[in-house]
Scaffold this active site. Structure first.
Site, PDB file in Angstrom:
ATOM      1  CD  GLU A 108      -2.215  -1.300   2.946  1.00  9.65           C
ATOM      2  OE1 GLU A 108      -2.219  -0.272   3.652  1.00  9.65           O
ATOM      3  OE2 GLU A 108      -2.615  -2.406   3.355  1.00  9.65           O
ATOM      4  CE  LYS A 141       5.237   5.340   6.857  1.00 14.24           C
ATOM      5  NZ  LYS A 141       5.220   6.794   7.096  1.00 14.24           N
ATOM      6  NE  ARG A 152       0.354   5.664  15.815  1.00 14.26           N
ATOM      7  CZ  ARG A 152       0.667   5.106  14.664  1.00 14.26           C
ATOM      8  NH1 ARG A 152       1.061   5.851  13.658  1.00 14.26           N
ATOM      9  NH2 ARG A 152       0.564   3.815  14.482  1.00 14.26           N
ATOM     10  CE  LYS A 203      -0.557  -1.591   6.525  1.00 18.62           C
ATOM     11  NZ  LYS A 203      -1.870  -0.940   6.646  1.00 18.62           N
TER      12      LYS A 203
END
Length: 220
Positions: A18, A20, A41, A191
């Protein structure tokens, strides 16, 4: 090294590759389909509540149809390149110190005390992960992304890969598109796709062992 480790510990692992997104990581929480909280976060344990500002981003669904009982997703808030150039032009006209890059601009915009200012900054978001989901089960990460897209989220694109060559080809493909994208990316993320295999790999206190980021050279 990452793939060797996965192949040693797992049986026939499949991966997603994917882009980033270079932005600010946020968590969105939905209770019975209603957006109830959005937070940054922060330090990994405590983040800032940015619910009012997140609600100004048009691509964030405020209400989900046929939603699970509770859903927490993670996404990356970013400022499109065109919006960034407009903002810098306005800042220079007002003789203000302009933001250095779209990432800083996105972070500064999302932390505004006045949500009207955030709304004027034309932020956007890509959702890339389900953190928690009560009321629905998944076996693969790719299934979660497909589900999120069906629910109305703007999700990151992904490519399923099984070999080093396929992953390398996709990383190069993402890198070649980089300059023509409407938003900044700073790398690609690979991943493990199976959620049960992710549990076998585990995580350190800071990072998952089932994912690796490939960083592209910084753009000037």
């Amino acid at each position: 090294n990452f793939l060797d480790k996965c192949n040693t510990e797992l049986v026939s692992p499949e991966y997603t590759a994917e882009p980033k997104i270079d932005g600010l990581s946020v968590s969105l929480e939905y209770t019975d389909g209603i957006l109830t909280r959005a937070s940054t976060r922060g330090d990994g344990f405590t983040g800032e509540d940015v619910t009012a500002n997140i609600k100004t981003i048009r691509s964030v669904p405020l209400k989900l149809k046929d939603a699970p009982e509770f859903l927490e997703v993670r996404g990356e808030v970013y400022m499109p390149k065109n919006s960034f150039l407009e903002l810098v032009e306005q800042q220079e006209l007002r003789e203000e110190q302009p933001f250095k890059n779209p990432r800083n601009a996105a972070a500064g915009s999302l932390r505004q005390k006045d949500s009207k200012i955030t709304a004027s900054r034309k932020l956007d978001i890509f959702v890339f992960n389900i953190q928690q989901c009560r009321g629905k089960d998944f076996s693969k990460h790719s299934e979660t992304l497909d589900f999120l897209k069906e629910m109305g989220f703007k999700t990151v694109s992904y490519k399923l890969c099984t070999t080093y060559e396929e992953i390398e080809k996709e990383i190069n493909s993402i890198g070649n598109k980089r300059a023509n994208l409407a938003y900044d990316i700073d790398g690609a993320v690979v991943k493990v796709n199976s959620l049960s295999q992710r549990e076998i790999m585990g995580s350190t206190s800071k990072t998952p062992k089932w994912a690796v980021a490939y960083k592209y050279p910084p753009e000037e």
